[in-house]
Design an enzyme around this catalytic site. Structure first.
Site, PDB file in Angstrom:
ATOM      1  N   GLU A   1       0.803  -1.230   0.000  1.00  0.00           N
ATOM      2  CA  GLU A   1       0.000   0.000   0.000  1.00  0.00           C
ATOM      3  C   GLU A   1       0.833   1.275   0.000  1.00  0.00           C
ATOM      4  O   GLU A   1       0.531   2.227   0.706  1.00  0.00           O
ATOM      5  CB  GLU A   1      -0.927   0.014   1.232  1.00  0.00           C
ATOM      6  CG  GLU A   1      -1.924  -1.111   1.206  1.00  0.00           C
ATOM      7  CD  GLU A   1      -2.753  -1.208   2.498  1.00  0.00           C
ATOM      8  OE1 GLU A   1      -3.936  -1.541   2.381  1.00  0.00           O
ATOM      9  OE2 GLU A   1      -2.230  -0.969   3.585  1.00  0.00           O
TER      10      GLU A   1
HETATM   11  C1  TNX Z   1      -4.300  -4.066   4.667  1.00  0.00           C
HETATM   12  S1  TNX Z   1      -2.622  -6.321   4.332  1.00  0.00           S
HETATM   13  C2  TNX Z   1      -3.041  -3.768   5.177  1.00  0.00           C
HETATM   14  C3  TNX Z   1      -2.912  -3.307   6.556  1.00  0.00           C
HETATM   15  C4  TNX Z   1      -4.226  -3.226   7.255  1.00  0.00           C
HETATM   16  C5  TNX Z   1      -5.079  -4.410   6.873  1.00  0.00           C
HETATM   17  C6  TNX Z   1      -6.356  -4.479   7.614  1.00  0.00           C
HETATM   18  C7  TNX Z   1      -1.566  -5.299   4.200  1.00  0.00           C
HETATM   19  C8  TNX Z   1      -0.305  -5.765   3.724  1.00  0.00           C
HETATM   20  N1  TNX Z   1      -1.891  -4.035   4.518  1.00  0.00           N
HETATM   21  O1  TNX Z   1      -2.246  -2.069   6.582  1.00  0.00           O
HETATM   22  O2  TNX Z   1      -4.003  -3.218   8.621  1.00  0.00           O
HETATM   23  O3  TNX Z   1      -5.332  -4.330   5.490  1.00  0.00           O
HETATM   24  O4  TNX Z   1      -7.046  -5.641   7.319  1.00  0.00           O
END
Ligand code: TNX
Length: 538
Positions: free
Chosen positions: A344
């Protein structure tokens, strides 16, 4: 017809041989049935039942013939579990003989690999043999599940002595057991909410019961930096000073972290530390203005949005920072892996993202560690030997999947954490009070009913290194919260990582899982009594 008559006459003969008192005298208590040897989670690879049960009694000893330090320590761990609940002394001895026997190496263990074990029960002994200490430890976890649930009673509630109606009996037979995958992980997000060393230890104990062998700690994110770094002290003292919702946060001193690592190692879990970069870095950016492209530190963040922060890719200081952090964490971490996040990074341009990963992965290698990254790493150039952790779900686009499977065909290993199966922070259903639902609801069956080997079409079988169940903590702040989300789903992921594909069957799994309920009650684990599982009454 003939068969039935034959059976009838056989029974008559047996009754005659026993005399008229074929029924037990009124004072004798019927023995409680033993736990079937295949009634274990994760399901063992091979089970043969039969023969005389073994009963743990006042005179039982735990033997480590010729005992190595490892075998002795595991014997001490087992004794520590069983003494309070049984009330027996269970002395540990290096002398041979009957009892509970733990054997490391020697005949018949060559085929058991790094984590396998063989367990044999007859009237005289329970013998667990393994080639390596981890196997012995996993065998001990199996043995725990073959005892009545009361054997797990925690100290305050333990009633010393034999349970009513039977005693500490274990059914006769043998188990030969080795895992399907070498990587069987659980992740705890200690950044969104901080969890103390004791809370992490409690979770480690629970993970060990299901033969999980990796503890991935998500040590940094926008909301908090949770490990002391000597060369950049404000990361922890300032960057760790809050958490989601504005609570006071916290961080691990380097000694705290060492304590977690060694507690985990004693239970044969390897700690995988994660420093999430280049996104998810607000806590670091807030701690040192210099790390920001504009030289201005943002405020600390206590919300739950993602994707707004980025390290400054063109600045030299960014790589001094990365080098220092990776060096210090690598030195504190005996395990082979260092997770660099990479998910992300919505505030990092694509070219910058690739440039950043190209520069950072060699730093991890320089300090002797293997890179793990979230699967977005496959959009850059995964280093040789790197592992990508897939967290996509049914709605993940074909192009993104393709990128991951292409990388897998080019030698990048995969850890599977599909968000709509393995994410323990997803709500079970619409009524679950805790958790998120961006990947949908994940019931107990959904978490269990998939196959890591065929989940990502186009990924070669040998690329799949295993599974991991992440637990993000935006909505979770206590051990009871952790347990409510992890149980009963975590054992399903653990079974996918350990048990042979051929044993996969929801109908029988849910019965084995249901039998864990009274064990969790005895241990004080706050699990969710999902209506999908036929829990025993009471
Ligand atoms: C996605 S999964 C994220 C996290 C969040 C999560 C909540 C991932 C690699 N990144 O930053 O906490 O979703 O479900």
């Amino acid at each position: 017809m003939r068969r039935r008559r034959l059976l009838g006459s056989l029974l008559l003969t047996v009754a005659a041989a026993l005399g008229t008192a074929a029924a037990p005298p009124p004072t004798a208590r019927a023995a409680t049935p033993t736990v079937p040897l295949d009634h274990v989670v994760p399901a063992p690879a091979a089970v043969h039942e039969g023969g005389t049960p073994y009963t743990i009694g006042a005179g039982t000893r735990i033997r480590v013939p010729g005992g190595s330090g490892d075998a002795r320590r595991i014997a001490g761990y087992l004794a520590g579990l069983l003494r309070p609940s049984t009330g027996y002394a269970l002395p540990v001895t290096t002398k041979g003989g009957d009892g509970i026997v733990l054997r490391l190496g020697g005949r018949g263990t060559a085929d058991l690999g790094a984590e396998g074990y063989r367990l044999r029960v007859d009237g005289r002994a329970v013998t667990i043999g393994a080639r390596r200490p981890a196997g012995l430890f996993h065998g001990v976890q199996t043995l725990r599940q073959l005892l009545p649930p009361a054997a797990g009673e925690h100290r305050e509630r333990a009633g010393a002595g034999v349970p009513p109606g039977g005693g500490w009996r274990i059914g006769g037979g043998t188990i030969a057991d080795t895992p399907r995958y070498g990587y069987r992980g659980a992740m705890l997000d200690v950044s969104r909410h901080f969890f103390t060393v004791d809370q992490v230890k409690r979770y480690i104990d629970q993970l060990a019961m299901y033969k999980i062998n990796k503890l991935h700690l998500h040590l940094s994110d926008d909301q908090g930096w949770r490990i002391a770094i000597r060369s950049w002290p404000r990361l922890a003292t300032y960057g760790g000073s809050t958490q989601v919702g504005g609570g006071k946060g916290g961080y691990y001193s380097q000694d705290d972290y060492r304590e977690i690592v060694s507690y985990a190692a004693d239970r044969y879990l390897t700690v995988v530390p994660e420093i999430d970069m280049p996104g998810h870095t607000n806590a670091a950016l807030a701690s040192y203005a210099d790390l920001n492209c504009n030289g201005v530190a943002p405020p600390l963040y206590t919300g739950t949005h993602v994707g707004f922060s980025s390290l400054c890719v063109p600045k030299k200081v960014t790589y001094d920072f990365v080098d220092d952090v990776v060096r210090e964490i690598a030195r504190l971490t005996p395990g082979p892996y260092l997770h660099i996040g990479g998910d992300e990074a919505h505030s990092t341009g694509h070219a910058d993202y690739v440039a950043f990963m190209d520069k950072v992965q060699p730093v991890v290698a320089k300090y002797g560690k293997t890179v793990i990254g979230w699967h977005q790493l496959t959009g850059a150039h995964p280093a040789k030997g790197a592992l990508a952790q897939y967290w996509g779900y049914d709605a993940t686009g074909a192009a993104e999947r393709q990128q991951v499977t292409d990388a897998a065909r080019n030698g990048t290993g995969l850890i599977l954490s599909p968000a709509d199966r393995a994410y323990l922070d997803m709500k079970y259903d619409k009524d679950t009070p805790l958790g998120l639902n961006w990947a949908g609801y994940v019931g107990v069956r959904r978490a269990y009913d998939w196959d890591p080997g065929s989940y990502l079409q186009g990924a070669p079988g040998e690329a799949i290194r295993g599974v991991e169940a992440p637990l993000w903590s935006e909505t979770l702040s206590t051990s009871a919260h952790i347990e409510y989300m992890a149980f009963p789903r975590l054992p399903g992921i653990a079974e996918l990582g350990w048990s042979p594909r051929a044993s996969h069957d929801w109908g029988s799994y849910k019965l084995r899982l249901a039998a864990q309920g009274p064990r969790w009650d005895a241990l004080g684990i706050h699990y969710y009594r999902s209506p999908e599982v036929p829990w025993p009454a009471g």
